[in-house]
Design an enzyme around this catalytic site. Structure first.
Site, PDB file in Angstrom:
ATOM      1  N   GLY A 103       8.255  -5.991  -9.600  1.00 34.77           N
ATOM      2  CA  GLY A 103       8.949  -4.779  -9.999  1.00 34.77           C
ATOM      3  C   GLY A 103      10.423  -5.053 -10.178  1.00 34.77           C
ATOM      4  O   GLY A 103      10.884  -6.186 -10.052  1.00 34.77           O
ATOM      5  N   ASP A 231      10.169   8.238  -0.739  1.00 37.77           N
ATOM      6  CA  ASP A 231       9.789   7.669  -2.043  1.00 37.77           C
ATOM      7  C   ASP A 231       8.269   7.726  -2.197  1.00 37.77           C
ATOM      8  O   ASP A 231       7.673   6.873  -2.834  1.00 37.77           O
ATOM      9  CB  ASP A 231      10.289   6.231  -2.158  1.00 37.77           C
ATOM     10  CG  ASP A 231      10.144   5.667  -3.571  1.00 37.77           C
ATOM     11  OD1 ASP A 231      10.266   6.445  -4.526  1.00 37.77           O
ATOM     12  OD2 ASP A 231       9.881   4.455  -3.714  1.00 37.77           O
TER      13      ASP A 231
END
Length: 340
Positions: A103, A231
């Protein structure tokens, strides 16, 4: 990239790791670490040091400049190598497996630990390498609570602080909360058990109501410890026949955060939206938030004492590393105080 590090890793000598560690430590005080500073840590003549620095530069382990003086710094490839070297020395794991995911802010690898008995199978863990700071320091600083208010930081500091705080919060949560067991942490990386099952967003659940209830129960358990994930979504929840596991904790906040209520609501809303869109399950978010809060009474002053400032803790850890490096200098016959 991590592949480049793995290709060169076995060629790196003990002296190379000493050079890289010296540059790493020097980067706390210098944008470009002077050769004279590196030599203090390298325990070798200037000619040999220059030869190894040139070799490391060709292998993309270091980058250098001649303006306004000759100096060097490392980037993620060398930082990866230093972390891997430490894990191997600790016997945390002995081999790197496949790359699981990449990522913008992390790389996730499979690692293997050889069994103590020959008849047993190797243990499989997850190695997570944080990459905060790779793209834009300013953007990372704006969007990360643990970097707020800091005047100066480098990519090393940003990535290392993220890994450090993620590992520490996982230690506080496990095993009471359903997360992968934290195993070890070094620099910008951490090692944990493999999350069980598959990611929620790519899984078709046979009993979605049960899984939704279980996710909300885990959110409640986390809240009861004074923590909000901050998150949470279908992308960092794993589901299996045994239940669920929540991953990716570097952005957590405590209930002492001024926007704790909003962040809790956002986490719950993300989960409810997924189940609403995919399974047409509707739940009252206000009722869920009330249940989470009413079943948990949190002493905010006590909470602040339980979660000391991440920066203070990390700086203390880095100071211990410098002390250890100084001890190594003494072992190789260099008088640190005299040369300082």
């Amino acid at each position: 990239m991590i592949d480049d590090t793995l290709k060169i890793f076995k060629e790196l000598t003990k002296k190379d790791f000493r050079i890289l560690a010296g540059i790493e430590l020097g980067m706390r005080d210098f944008e470009w670490v002077p050769v004279s500073e590196i030599q203090r840590f390298a325990c070798m003549s200037l000619d040999k040091l220059n030869y190894r620095l040139e070799w490391l530069r060709r292998k993309k382990m270091v980058i250098g400049t001649l303006d306004p003086y000759e100096g060097y710094k490392i980037y993620f490839e060398a930082y990866d190598a230093l972390a891997l070297h430490t894990y191997v020395a600790r016997k945390t794991f002995s081999a790197i497996g496949v790359e699981i995911g990449v990522g913008k802010e992390s790389v996730v690898m499979e690692v293997l630990k050889e069994p103590e008995m020959a008849v047993a199978d190797p243990e499989v863990f997850i190695l997570k390498l944080h990459r905060e700071g790779r793209t834009s320091f300013k953007q990372v600083k704006r969007t990360r609570e643990h970097l707020a208010g800091k005047e100066h930081f480098s990519w090393i500091y940003a990535a290392r602080l993220a890994a450090n705080r993620e590992f520490n919060i996982m230690q506080k949560l496990w095993p009471d909360v359903s997360i992968p067991k934290p195993i070890d942490q070094n620099r910008h990386t951490l090692v944990m058990e493999v999350a069980q099952g598959s990611e929620l967003f790519k899984t078709k659940l046979l009993d979605p109501d049960w899984f939704l209830d279980e996710i909300l129960r885990q959110i409640k358990l986390v809240y009861g410890k004074g923590i909000i994930h901050n998150d949470l979504s279908e992308y960092n929840i794993f589901v299996s026949e045994d239940g669920i596991q929540i991953i990716d904790w570097p952005q957590y906040v405590t209930l002492a955060h001024p926007h704790a209520d909003e962040l809790l609501r956002r986490d719950v809303e993300n989960v409810l939206n997924h189940f609403s869109k995919k399974y047409k399950i509707r739940r009252d978010i206000d009722e869920i938030i009330r249940e989470i809060k009413t079943e948990n009474s949190i002493d905010l002053e006590k909470l602040k004492k339980e979660f000391p400032d991440d920066e203070v803790r990390l700086n203390a850890e880095m100071d211990r590393e410098i002390e250890s490096a100084v001890n190594e200098l003494e072992d190789c016959g260099i008088d640190f105080e005299r040369e300082n």
